[in-house]
Enzyme design. Structure first.
Site, mmCIF file in Angstrom:
data_model
loop_
_atom_site.group_PDB
_atom_site.id
_atom_site.type_symbol
_atom_site.label_atom_id
_atom_site.label_comp_id
_atom_site.label_asym_id
_atom_site.label_seq_id
_atom_site.Cartn_x
_atom_site.Cartn_y
_atom_site.Cartn_z
ATOM 1 N N ASP A 41 0.705 -1.196 -0.087
ATOM 2 C CA ASP A 41 0.030 0.077 -0.183
ATOM 3 C C ASP A 41 0.934 1.303 -0.152
ATOM 4 O OD1 ASP A 41 -2.179 1.643 0.092
ATOM 5 O OD2 ASP A 41 -2.920 0.861 2.101
ATOM 6 N N ASP A 42 0.919 2.118 -0.926
ATOM 7 C CA ASP A 42 1.622 3.100 -1.363
ATOM 8 C C ASP A 42 3.064 3.109 -1.243
ATOM 9 O OD1 ASP A 42 -1.075 4.252 -0.947
ATOM 10 O OD2 ASP A 42 -0.380 5.585 0.727
ATOM 11 N N CYS A 81 -6.022 3.723 -4.098
ATOM 12 C CA CYS A 81 -6.198 2.260 -3.777
ATOM 13 C C CYS A 81 -7.397 1.582 -4.078
ATOM 14 C CB CYS A 81 -5.707 2.204 -2.421
ATOM 15 S SG CYS A 81 -6.986 1.787 -1.213
ATOM 16 N N LYS A 134 -5.339 -6.153 3.367
ATOM 17 C CA LYS A 134 -6.329 -4.921 3.039
ATOM 18 C C LYS A 134 -7.066 -5.215 1.995
ATOM 19 C CE LYS A 134 -6.084 -0.225 1.733
ATOM 20 N NZ LYS A 134 -5.500 0.907 1.325
ATOM 21 N N HIS A 136 -10.676 -2.984 0.870
ATOM 22 C CA HIS A 136 -10.674 -1.482 0.734
ATOM 23 C C HIS A 136 -11.859 -1.797 -0.800
ATOM 24 C CE1 HIS A 136 -9.450 2.618 1.451
ATOM 25 N NE2 HIS A 136 -10.696 2.499 1.307
ATOM 26 N N SER A 160 -7.963 0.947 4.613
ATOM 27 C CA SER A 160 -6.620 1.340 4.852
ATOM 28 C C SER A 160 -6.707 1.535 6.646
ATOM 29 C CB SER A 160 -6.260 2.955 4.363
ATOM 30 O OG SER A 160 -6.373 3.120 3.148
ATOM 31 N N HIS A 216 1.654 2.229 3.820
ATOM 32 C CA HIS A 216 0.716 3.603 4.009
ATOM 33 C C HIS A 216 0.788 4.229 5.290
ATOM 34 C CE1 HIS A 216 -3.282 5.632 4.241
ATOM 35 N NE2 HIS A 216 -3.537 5.288 3.019
ATOM 36 N N ASP A 268 -0.012 -0.878 -4.705
ATOM 37 C CA ASP A 268 -1.194 -0.425 -5.565
ATOM 38 C C ASP A 268 -1.215 0.880 -5.972
ATOM 39 O OD1 ASP A 268 -1.057 1.172 -3.142
ATOM 40 O OD2 ASP A 268 -3.147 0.756 -2.373
#
Length: 462
Positions: A41-42, A81, A134, A136, A160, A216, A268
């Site tokens: 994530d990120d 995301c 995750k 989402h 998140s 993240h 992502d």
């Protein structure tokens, strides 16, 4: 054949005859391949040593790259995301799923429609499937839980880890219940559950989406790594991810299923307020420049994916569903328009990309087109508003064979034919996807002569 022979073959143009084909893959006869996707994530392009990162130590990811293939021109399906995960799960541009706009917030009821076919559903019934980490893609109504979308097991969080209230869930079918957790231990808990899933399913084909919720923001390093990275707590967490990758590699080797397992590591979208885009322009949630979309991607499967090789073939997260189906001998979802392509030849033989182009969206707006050589950008953010560079007469055309990856200088004035071709591609994409918008015309552009609207759109979103 050693790495130098393979690289020499690539340089001489003889790579297709030197590299193994999917038909000669060395996994056990009659066994369908396993698939593991680590979906961070990120994580930024420049956060990994194998992609040029120098500040954060990533020895296990660098080892993964030596043992497998780097996809240097891989794009996440979106710059945020929720739409990115929708594209990855379905093989479709997220605008087709109704999830292209922003991210699903804690008080929203949006979710991935049950009519969409996910990777997990496409691989059933032969495959054991798990989503660990995750989700989402909807946490209320028919979209919840993920076990309604083909996953046998869900162990994870609904969105998140900066969104509240946050709960960790575990379960099968619709019997999903909350389990206690501590933030600094969350990534370790994801890994521990994934390890158990691997042990339980080592003798049969499986698909594991290990969707880590890091790096993240905010970052929650485990105590043993807190304060150890020169990149602060962000670096601590990336190094924790790297350690998890190392444990996963070793686990596959110990279980004797490394050659049966395609392991993919990616992100992502690009980095948010921290992290490195590695010289790429812009970041998560930005316009059409690469920093928001182009992310690390490494693929490893000994005996099937050549080791120590890089490919610049353009690829995207939407390609995994059709690729996994092809490698598993499964039919593609019927009556469904797929935007992704089967890239198994890219992964096994370093073949050229099957894509003529990739379409880049910001929310539901087409904002860029990428071909193998060219990139055309029509929008960026300026003083919190989406800014149409196209309408102001600033055509943004970039030659992606330029070693400078920063998209700093448009070459539109030097390549008129290429500019016309890319403009035509973008208009065709607009014509295709405009009717699919959830609210046509709602994306805000600050155009010449227009006054800014009374409200400001939310540009940075989780």
């Amino acid at each position: 054949m050693d790495r130098r022979q393979i690289l020499a073959g690539l340089a001489s143009g003889a790579s297709l005859s030197l590299l193994p084909s999917i038909a000669s893959a060395s996994n056990r006869p009659g066994r369908k391949p396993n698939f593991i996707v680590i979906y961070c994530d990120d994580l930024g392009y420049g956060d990994v040593g194998a992609f040029g990162g120098r500040t954060i130590k990533t020895p296990h990811l660098d080892r993964l790259a030596r043992q497998g293939m780097k996809l240097t021109d891989y794009y996440a399906p979106a710059n945020l995301c929720t739409p990115s995960r929708a594209g990855f799960m379905t093989g479709r541009y997220p605008i087709r799923t109704g999830l292209a706009r922003g991210v699903i917030m804690a008080d929203e009821a949006r979710g991935l429609p049950l009519s969409e076919v996910t990777i997990a559903e496409a691989l059933k019934p032969e495959y054991a499937t798990a989503l660990i980490g995750k989700w989402h893609l909807g946490h209320k109504g028919p979209s919840w839980p993920p076990t309604k979308h083909g996953f046998d097991l869900f162990y994870g969080i609904p969105y998140s880890h900066d969104m509240l209230p946050l709960s960790l869930y575990e379960g099968r079918g619709e019997d999903v219940h909350e389990v206690p957790f501590e933030y600094p231990q969350l990534q370790q808990m994801f890994w521990n559950r994934a390890e158990t899933f691997l042990e339980d399913n080592a003798s049969r084909p499986f698909f594991l989406d290990l969707a880590l919720s890091a790096p993240h923001l905010p970052n929650y390093p485990i105590p043993s790594l807190a304060g150890t990275s020169a990149a602060g707590s962000y670096g601590d967490v990336v190094e924790e991810i790297d350690q998890i990758v190392g444990r996963l590699i070793d686990k596959l080797d110990r279980l004797g299923i490394a050659e049966d397992t395609m392991l993919i590591f990616t992100s992502d979208n690009g980095p948010w307020f921290e992290g490195s885009a590695g010289g790429l322009r812009d970041r998560k949630g930005g316009g059409a420049y690469d920093g928001g979309y182009r992310v690390p991607c490494i693929v490893r499967q000994p005996g099937t994916v050549p080791s120590g090789v890089s490919t610049n073939a353009i690829t995207m997260g939407i390609d995994f569903l059709p690729t996994f189906c092809a490698m598993a001998g499964k039919q593609l979802p019927r009556d469904t328009i797929l935007d992704g392509k089967d890239i198994s030849a890219v992964l096994t033989r370093a073949a050229p990309s099957p894509h003529q182009e990739l379409v880049l969206f910001d929310n539901e707006e087409v904002v860029g087109i990428r071909t193998q050589r060219w990139k055309y950008v029509i929008a960026d953010y300026y003083r919190t508003f989406k800014f149409s560079v196209e309408d102001r007469g600033y055509p943004q055309l970039y030659d992606m064979t330029d070693p400078d990856m920063s998209e700093s200088y448009s070459v539109a004035s030097l390549h008129k034919d290429a500019l016309a071709m890319m403009k035509a591609r973008l208009e065709t994409a607009r014509t295709t996807f405009e009717p699919l918008k959830s609210s046509p015309g709602s994306d805000i552009f600050l155009r010449p002569g227009e006054r800014p609207p009374s409200h400001k759109p939310a540009i940075w979103q989780d």
